[in-house]
Structure formats: C-alpha cells, structure tokens
Write a protein that holds these residues in place. Structure first.
Motif, PDB file in Angstrom:
ATOM      1  N   ALA A 153      -2.552  12.819 -18.969  1.00  0.00           N
ATOM      2  CA  ALA A 153      -3.405  12.916 -17.789  1.00  0.00           C
ATOM      3  C   ALA A 153      -2.979  14.084 -16.916  1.00  0.00           C
ATOM      4  CB  ALA A 153      -3.346  11.614 -16.995  1.00  0.00           C
ATOM      5  N   SER A 154      -1.662  14.295 -16.793  1.00  0.00           N
ATOM      6  CA  SER A 154      -1.237  15.412 -15.957  1.00  0.00           C
ATOM      7  C   SER A 154      -1.558  16.729 -16.653  1.00  0.00           C
ATOM      8  CB  SER A 154       0.245  15.289 -15.601  1.00  0.00           C
ATOM      9  OG  SER A 154       1.052  16.046 -16.460  1.00  0.00           O
ATOM     10  N   HIS A 155      -1.562  16.722 -18.003  1.00  0.00           N
ATOM     11  CA  HIS A 155      -1.900  17.938 -18.733  1.00  0.00           C
ATOM     12  C   HIS A 155      -3.388  18.277 -18.619  1.00  0.00           C
ATOM     13  CE1 HIS A 155      -1.634  21.087 -21.661  1.00  0.00           C
ATOM     14  NE2 HIS A 155      -2.503  20.491 -22.463  1.00  0.00           N
ATOM     15  N   PHE A 156      -4.235  17.249 -18.695  1.00  0.00           N
ATOM     16  CA  PHE A 156      -5.674  17.496 -18.690  1.00  0.00           C
ATOM     17  C   PHE A 156      -6.278  17.411 -17.289  1.00  0.00           C
ATOM     18  CE2 PHE A 156      -5.251  15.966 -23.177  1.00  0.00           C
ATOM     19  CZ  PHE A 156      -5.540  17.184 -23.765  1.00  0.00           C
ATOM     20  N   GLY A 157      -5.438  17.278 -16.295  1.00  0.00           N
ATOM     21  CA  GLY A 157      -5.930  17.287 -14.928  1.00  0.00           C
ATOM     22  C   GLY A 157      -6.729  16.058 -14.541  1.00  0.00           C
ATOM     23  N   PHE A 158      -6.310  14.913 -15.058  1.00  0.00           N
ATOM     24  CA  PHE A 158      -6.980  13.671 -14.703  1.00  0.00           C
ATOM     25  C   PHE A 158      -5.988  12.865 -13.876  1.00  0.00           C
ATOM     26  CE2 PHE A 158      -8.671   9.421 -15.726  1.00  0.00           C
ATOM     27  CZ  PHE A 158     -10.011   9.644 -15.490  1.00  0.00           C
TER      28      PHE A 158
END
Lengths: 96, 386
Positions: B270-275
């Motif tokens: 989630a932190s990688h995909f901006g969620f």
C-alpha cells in the motif's frame, strides 16, 4: 485524483497482496512439509533410512525464497534511508 | 522565555505524548499473535518491537512538513489547530486503550485535526472528498483485503501441512511468524514516527526556528520521536494485545505467520502503490482472516463487532474532542488557553489511567483465557501463569 477511490492502486494491492501475503506463507509451509518428508518423518512415524535428500533441497529453496522476500521487504522500508546515505536508489526510491 | 516559545514547547510535548500513545496502542498490531502463540514471551516481544520501531523511526528521512495533507486546507492550519488535534488524538487513543479496542492512531489524529479545523474555520476548511477517498474508503476496504489475503494464506498453510505432526512444524512456523511480525514493527516505526516528526517540524517552521526549505527535521526531533514511539511500544498496550491475540481468534503459530505475512505484505504494498491505510485495520483484518482460513477455527464476531463500531466512531469522536479543545484554546486565548487545555489533557489522561488500575492487563495475564465479558477481566495476580 479524479475518482473517489484509487481503484488502480487498490487492485494492485489486492493482487500483489495475495501473491506475497498468501503465497509466501504457502511457500514456507511447502518448505516445512518437504523438509519433514525429506527427513523421513510424516504422520508421526519416523521412517528411518527413508530420507529423501531431493525434498530436503526443495525445502531449503523454499526457505531461501522466503528469506529473499523478507530481505526485500526490509530494503523497501529502508529504501529512502539507503538512497539518502549511499546514493543507491533502489526499489522505487527517489532522490529528494 | 517568551510566550510563543512556551506554546511551542507545549505543542512539542503534546506531539511526543501522541507519539507515545501511538506506540503502545499499536504494539499489538505486530506482536499480539506472536505473544498469543508463545512464539515470543510477552517481554521479549515488546522489546523486539520497540527496538524495531526505534530503528524504523531513524530510517525515515524526508519528512513532509504537512499534517493531514489533502484532508484539511493546509493554508489554514495554525499551531492551535495542530495542538487541539493532538489533544483529540491522545484522548481517543487512551479511551480505546482503556476499553482494549485496537483502533487506528492515525484516524484518531486525523479526526482530532479535522474537528479542530471545523471549530476554527468551519466546513470549508476541510477537504471532504479527500477525507472520504483517502481515509474513509480505505478504512472500509483494507480490513477486507487483509482478511481475504490472510484467509487464503492460512488455508493454504494448513492444507499444505496436513498430516504432519504439530510438534515438527511448530518451530518452523514460529520462526516465520517472528520474521513477518518484525517486518510489521519496522514498517510501523518508519511510517508512524514520521507523522509526529512532521507535526513537530511544522510547529518549528511556524515558530520560525527552522526554515521551510529544510528537508530533514533537526536531529533532536528524530531522536525524540523515535524514543517516544519506542518507549510506548515497549510499555506495551497489553489490553489491546490481549484483544487482538486472544479475543478475536484462538491463534496457533501457522495462523500467526499467515496473519503477519498478510499484514506486512499489504502495509508495504500500500505504501508502494500510494494507497493510504491504517496498520491497525490491516492487522485486525489479517487476524480475523487467519481465523476464517483455519478449518474448524472459531471467530468471536461479537469482539469483531465492538472493534468495527469503535473504528466507525473514531473519526467523529476524536473530531469532537479536537473541536472542543480548539474552542477552549481559542476561547481563552493565548498562552492561558493552551495551558488550560494542556492541564485538562493531563488530568483526563490521569483519570483514564486510574480507571485502568481497576482491571490491570499486563504481561502476566495477557494470555489468560478469554471469558468474553470485557468488564469482568480478572485483575492481575502477581506471578500468574502467562
């Protein structure tokens, strides 16, 4: 952001979440199983002399892959720090 | 010492206090399952988690000098709003801790800031669309995603190891569980300590002692935030750990490993995909999923329902406290206003702590049998089996 929900990101989290979050435990379990069978033990019976080195090797490959995944996770958490201090921008880190 | 320096000091202390509650509120997210399965003793688990949170906090570098970005109008944020928001966040974190409910610390803070903003500037100061799309919707979806992933993981683990003696698999799964839980702790330190650093950084900029062009907060800020979150983690929110580890599902180590793997994977992805999502919601969803995925396991839905209720209430409740805190701060005005509200916060926190002494949950009794009546938890007995 146009929509109310970032559907693209959501789907990516779901798909990769299943691959990593469910796949890695499954792989680890496969390692546990092949290790036990490779050592000649299953169902509580120790079958001496029935060791299967190939399965033991498969077990270690499983554990190695899981370890690589965890190390990647740690590097991911630390990616900005590493980039900031060494200049190596890995795993999507960006110079700021 | 002039007035604004005193106000700044109080805001910094309050921010560190929030960071501290953030630490002990979230220990359970990473460590509850390892404690419940006996993979780690309670003391070792919180120590490990504290160290990893400390390390994680030092790993955060670029700190955005924004609080609640995209949720409130950044131009309207004042030191008083930040202060009142922190008061709301701390108050709600302590209340839910008293009740043993794992609720999101980020939501508590966001709620507090939104409430303070509403009291200060009215509805126009809040970016409602941002609140819904970055906070409300992810909060509803993340436990479902985490639960699904953990269910699949748990099911396939049990399926794969079917017929093997538990004695032979236990050790392996314990190691796997500790590894994945450690990753959750590290990620937590990096993400959450960074939030408080951002708040203090912002306060320093508004005071004028730090230039807004700086990308890194002063070293003392990093050290203080890292220490506060680690100390909070070490003290361990035993009430919440107990709910997560024993209340929802009776957890065995294969389930614990699957749950923590799911949490770690989703938090990092989630932190990688901006969620944006809350660690607490993910961890809780994962633990529930580990109960659903194990053939024959039982999920205590009444406990889950209490939790979900608390999640829904978190934003408005923290917002209410934030709004009242802002109204009092601004109403009295100046240093006196901040001092009065700060004194109120200290008194309220002390009252909650006193209340908690009536039924102590500690490392001694954190793993006692769950009796399903939260009000009748037995007090700790010295030397009780854990």
């Amino acid at each position: 952001m146009d929509g109310w929900l970032n559907v693209g990101a959501l789907v990516k989290v779901l798909v990769f979440g299943i691959i990593a979050g469910a796949g890695l435990p499954a792989l680890f379990a496969l390692g546990v199983r092949t290790q036990a069978v490779g050592a000649g033990t299953i169902g509580g019976q120790h079958l001496a002399g029935d060791r299967r080195p190939l399965l033991t090797a498969v077990a270690y490959v499983c554990f190695a892959l899981v370890t690589v995944a965890i190390v990647t996770g740690v590097l991911f958490v630390a990616r900005d720090f590493i980039g900031h201090h060494t200049g190596w921008y890995i795993l999507g880190a960006e110079a700021k | 010492m002039n007035e604004s320096l005193i106000i700044l000091s109080i805001v910094v202390v309050t921010a560190l206090a929030f960071d501290f509650t953030n630490g002990f509120h979230d220990t359970g997210n990473a460590m509850a399952t390892s404690i419940a399965t006996g993979a780690l003793t309670p003391k070792v688990a919180v120590t490990l988690s504290a160290v990893l949170n400390l390390v994680g906090a030092f790993l955060s570098t670029a700190v955005a000098a924004t609080i609640a970005k995209g949720l409130v109008d950044a131009n309207l944020v004042t030191l008083e709003i930040v202060f009142a928001g922190l008061v709301g966040g701390i108050a709600w974190n302590l209340m839910t801790w008293l009740l043993g409910i794992p609720s999101s610390s980020s939501h508590a803070l966001i709620g507090g800031v939104i409430g303070a903003m509403l009291a200060a500037a009215g509805s126009s100061g809040v970016e409602w669309k941002g609140v819904v799309s970055n906070v409300v919707l992810p909060a509803m979806l993340s436990p479902l995603i985490a639960g699904l992933v953990a269910t699949l993981g748990t099911y396939s683990v049990y399926r794969t190891t079917r017929g093997l003696e538990e004695r032979r698999t236990e050790r392996g799964f314990r190691i796997g569980q500790i590894g994945s839980a450690s990753l959750v702790s590290l990620a937590h330190g990096t993400n959450d300590a960074q939030k408080t650093m951002g708040i203090i950084f912002l306060a320093l900029i508004s005071y004028g002692s730090v230039s807004a062009d700086e990308t890194l907060p002063p070293t003392w800020v990093i050290v203080a935030c890292a220490s506060a979150i680690a100390l909070g983690t070490y003290l361990g929110g035993w009430r919440i750990i107990r709910t997560l580890g024993k209340g929802l599902v009776e957890i065995k180590s294969p389930q614990g490993m699957a749950a923590e793997s799911s949490s770690a994977a989703i938090i990092l992805l989630a932190s990688h995909f901006g969620f944006s999502l809350s660690t607490t919601h993910v961890a809780t969803g994962s633990i529930l999923g580990s109960g659903l995925g194990k053939p024959g396991a039982q999920v205590r839905w009444n406990v889950a329902l209490r939790m979900v209720t608390a999640w829904v209430v978190t934003l408005p409740a923290a917002a209410l406290v934030g709004a009242v805190a802002y109204a009092a701060t601004a109403g009295i005005g100046g240093l006196a206003g901040v001092l009065v509200v700060f004194a109120g916060l200290v008194a309220g926190s002390f009252a909650i702590w006193l209340r908690s002494r009536a039924s102590v949950v500690s490392h001694d009794n954190v793993n006692d049998e769950w009796d399903d009546r939260p009000s009748s938890r037995r007090p700790a007995v010295a030397g009780a089996e854990s």
